[in-house]
Design a protein around this motif. Sequence first.
Motif, mmCIF file in Angstrom:
data_model
loop_
_atom_site.group_PDB
_atom_site.id
_atom_site.type_symbol
_atom_site.label_atom_id
_atom_site.label_comp_id
_atom_site.label_asym_id
_atom_site.label_seq_id
_atom_site.Cartn_x
_atom_site.Cartn_y
_atom_site.Cartn_z
ATOM 1 N N LYS A 1 -15.556 63.697 32.665
ATOM 2 C CA LYS A 1 -15.987 62.918 33.828
ATOM 3 C C LYS A 1 -17.389 63.381 34.191
ATOM 4 C CE LYS A 1 -13.939 63.949 37.712
ATOM 5 N NZ LYS A 1 -12.872 64.023 38.727
ATOM 6 N N ASN A 2 -18.307 62.426 34.335
ATOM 7 C CA ASN A 2 -19.701 62.781 34.528
ATOM 8 C C ASN A 2 -20.343 61.887 35.585
ATOM 9 O OD1 ASN A 2 -22.112 64.080 34.193
ATOM 10 N ND2 ASN A 2 -22.533 63.302 32.150
ATOM 11 N N PRO A 3 -20.343 62.308 36.856
ATOM 12 C CA PRO A 3 -20.894 61.471 37.926
ATOM 13 C C PRO A 3 -22.382 61.191 37.741
ATOM 14 C CG PRO A 3 -20.444 63.698 38.712
ATOM 15 C CD PRO A 3 -19.837 63.592 37.354
ATOM 16 N N THR A 4 -22.784 59.993 38.109
ATOM 17 C CA THR A 4 -24.184 59.579 37.998
ATOM 18 C C THR A 4 -24.966 59.994 39.248
ATOM 19 O OG1 THR A 4 -23.525 57.689 36.658
ATOM 20 C CG2 THR A 4 -25.715 57.618 37.628
ATOM 21 N N VAL A 5 -26.199 60.445 39.033
ATOM 22 C CA VAL A 5 -27.052 60.875 40.145
ATOM 23 C C VAL A 5 -28.434 60.237 40.014
ATOM 24 C CG1 VAL A 5 -25.882 63.078 40.514
ATOM 25 C CG2 VAL A 5 -27.776 62.952 38.878
ATOM 26 N N LEU A 6 -29.180 60.289 41.109
ATOM 27 C CA LEU A 6 -30.561 59.836 41.145
ATOM 28 C C LEU A 6 -31.453 61.073 41.180
ATOM 29 C CD1 LEU A 6 -32.590 57.461 41.521
ATOM 30 C CD2 LEU A 6 -32.217 57.689 43.987
ATOM 31 N N GLN B 1 -15.741 55.211 41.791
ATOM 32 C CA GLN B 1 -15.096 55.664 40.557
ATOM 33 C C GLN B 1 -16.072 56.527 39.764
ATOM 34 O OE1 GLN B 1 -13.648 52.541 38.049
ATOM 35 N NE2 GLN B 1 -13.097 53.905 36.399
ATOM 36 N N GLN B 2 -15.631 57.713 39.391
ATOM 37 C CA GLN B 2 -16.486 58.583 38.591
ATOM 38 C C GLN B 2 -16.554 58.042 37.166
ATOM 39 O OE1 GLN B 2 -18.226 60.704 39.923
ATOM 40 N NE2 GLN B 2 -17.200 62.003 41.397
ATOM 41 N N PRO B 3 -17.732 57.936 36.595
ATOM 42 C CA PRO B 3 -17.831 57.428 35.216
ATOM 43 C C PRO B 3 -17.242 58.431 34.233
ATOM 44 C CG PRO B 3 -19.973 58.178 35.996
ATOM 45 C CD PRO B 3 -19.048 58.248 37.163
ATOM 46 N N TYR B 4 -16.454 57.925 33.309
ATOM 47 C CA TYR B 4 -15.850 58.761 32.285
ATOM 48 C C TYR B 4 -16.694 58.750 31.012
ATOM 49 C CZ TYR B 4 -11.464 59.216 34.915
ATOM 50 O OH TYR B 4 -10.506 59.519 35.848
ATOM 51 N N VAL B 5 -16.477 59.757 30.200
ATOM 52 C CA VAL B 5 -17.147 59.888 28.902
ATOM 53 C C VAL B 5 -16.095 59.726 27.809
ATOM 54 C CG1 VAL B 5 -18.506 61.405 27.404
ATOM 55 C CG2 VAL B 5 -18.848 61.455 29.893
ATOM 56 N N TYR B 6 -16.431 58.933 26.794
ATOM 57 C CA TYR B 6 -15.481 58.606 25.737
ATOM 58 C C TYR B 6 -16.132 58.730 24.356
ATOM 59 C CZ TYR B 6 -13.555 55.611 29.540
ATOM 60 O OH TYR B 6 -13.088 55.099 30.724
ATOM 61 N N PRO B 7 -15.313 59.004 23.333
ATOM 62 C CA PRO B 7 -15.752 58.666 21.981
ATOM 63 C C PRO B 7 -15.414 57.192 21.754
ATOM 64 C CG PRO B 7 -13.632 59.793 21.886
ATOM 65 C CD PRO B 7 -14.012 59.693 23.354
ATOM 66 N N ILE B 8 -16.239 56.471 21.036
ATOM 67 C CA ILE B 8 -15.912 55.081 20.715
ATOM 68 C C ILE B 8 -15.789 54.946 19.199
ATOM 69 C CG2 ILE B 8 -16.944 54.112 22.790
ATOM 70 C CD1 ILE B 8 -19.380 53.322 21.136
ATOM 71 N N LEU B 9 -14.948 54.008 18.773
ATOM 72 C CA LEU B 9 -14.637 53.843 17.361
ATOM 73 C C LEU B 9 -15.054 52.472 16.868
ATOM 74 C CD1 LEU B 9 -12.806 56.224 18.329
ATOM 75 C CD2 LEU B 9 -11.094 55.430 16.688
ATOM 76 N N ALA B 10 -15.325 52.382 15.583
ATOM 77 C CA ALA B 10 -15.654 51.104 14.964
ATOM 78 C C ALA B 10 -14.423 50.196 14.960
ATOM 79 C CB ALA B 10 -16.137 51.326 13.528
ATOM 80 N N SER C 1 -14.941 72.284 36.118
ATOM 81 C CA SER C 1 -13.920 71.348 35.648
ATOM 82 C C SER C 1 -14.396 69.914 35.833
ATOM 83 C CB SER C 1 -12.614 71.579 36.413
ATOM 84 O OG SER C 1 -11.597 70.748 35.908
ATOM 85 N N TYR C 2 -14.711 69.262 34.743
ATOM 86 C CA TYR C 2 -15.175 67.873 34.766
ATOM 87 C C TYR C 2 -14.279 67.037 33.857
ATOM 88 C CZ TYR C 2 -19.441 69.294 37.183
ATOM 89 O OH TYR C 2 -20.332 69.775 38.111
ATOM 90 N N LEU C 3 -12.984 67.036 34.165
ATOM 91 C CA LEU C 3 -12.018 66.310 33.345
ATOM 92 C C LEU C 3 -11.590 65.014 34.016
ATOM 93 C CD1 LEU C 3 -9.680 69.134 32.000
ATOM 94 C CD2 LEU C 3 -11.807 68.256 31.049
ATOM 95 N N PRO C 4 -11.173 64.026 33.227
ATOM 96 C CA PRO C 4 -10.641 62.798 33.812
ATOM 97 C C PRO C 4 -9.369 63.091 34.604
ATOM 98 C CG PRO C 4 -11.105 62.551 31.462
ATOM 99 C CD PRO C 4 -11.197 64.003 31.763
#
Length: 276
Positions: free
Chosen positions: A124-129, A224-233, A267-270
Motif C-alpha cells: 500500500k503506497n499513499p500518494t502525496v504532493l 482509498q489508499q492506492p495498492y501496488v500490484y504485479p501485473i501479468l500478460a 508496515s505498508y501492507l494491503p
Amino acid sequence: MNLKKTFKYLALTAVGVLAAGALAACSSSNKKSDSGKTTVEVGTVGTTKPFSYEDKEGSLTGYEIEVLREIFKGSDKYEVKFNKTKWASIFSGLDSDRYQIGANNISYSEERAGKYLYTNPYAKNPTVLVVRKGVDIKSLDDIGGKSTEVVQGTSTAQQLEDYNKEHTDNPTKINYTDGTIQQTLVNLNDGRTDYKIFERITVDSIIKEQGLENLEVIELPSDQQPYVYPILAQGQEDLQEFVNKRIKELYDDGTLEKLSQEFFGGSYLPDAKDIK
C-alpha cells in the motif's frame, strides 16, 4: 533434382519452417530452463527505490524484487528471472509476451485492467504532493500554471491530462520525461519544476537519501489508499492463480510484513480483506 523432387523438397521445407515457427511461438510463453521449470520473465525499471533498484554490487533488490523471489522460491513448476528495462518497455514486453510479469510500483487503473491480469496487491503506497519550499502550492487546487515532470503513460500523467481538460483556462504545465523519479525530485529541489505527485514510500526514501532539503511533502486526501500490484500478460491465468495463492501465504505467514519493515521502514501492507 527433377521438378517432382523439387516440389516435394519445397513442401517439406515449408512444413519445417511452419513447425519451427509454431514451436518458437509456444516457447515464448513456456520457456523451459535446464531444470525443466518454466521461466517467468519479469520486467522492471530497477530505479524505483525501495521497490526495485540496484544495490552497491549492481544486483537487483527492493521490496517487489524480494517478494517475487519469495513467491517463486521452492516452486517445482516456475523459476523467476528479472529484466531491467524502461517504464514503457514493461508494457510492450507484456504485450509481446517477452515478459510474463511487470513489477515496478504499479497501481490499478481501468485501462490497464482491460489489457493485463491483476493479482492480489502486495503493498500500500499513499500518494502525496511534493513541492519546493516557498512555492505557493498547498493542494491540487493550486497546480494551475505550475510545472511538473511526469513519465508518459503513468497514472499521474493521466490524472494531470484530465486536470487540464477541466481547467483549460489555467492548465498545469506538463513536461514529459524519461528520467527516473530520483532525477525528477532533484530537478524539483533545484527549482526546475514546481511540484511532483508521487507515492509516499519512494518520495520519503529519496528525500532522505539524497538530502533534498528544499522539498516538503503534503498529504493528499483519499478515501482509498492506492495498492501496488504485479501485473501479468494476458493468457497467464495459471500463473495468476499461483501468484495469488503465494501472496496470500506470504501475507499470512508474516513474510510480507518482514519485507515491508526492511525496505519501507514500516508496515505498508494491503488490508487483509483485499488479499483473497
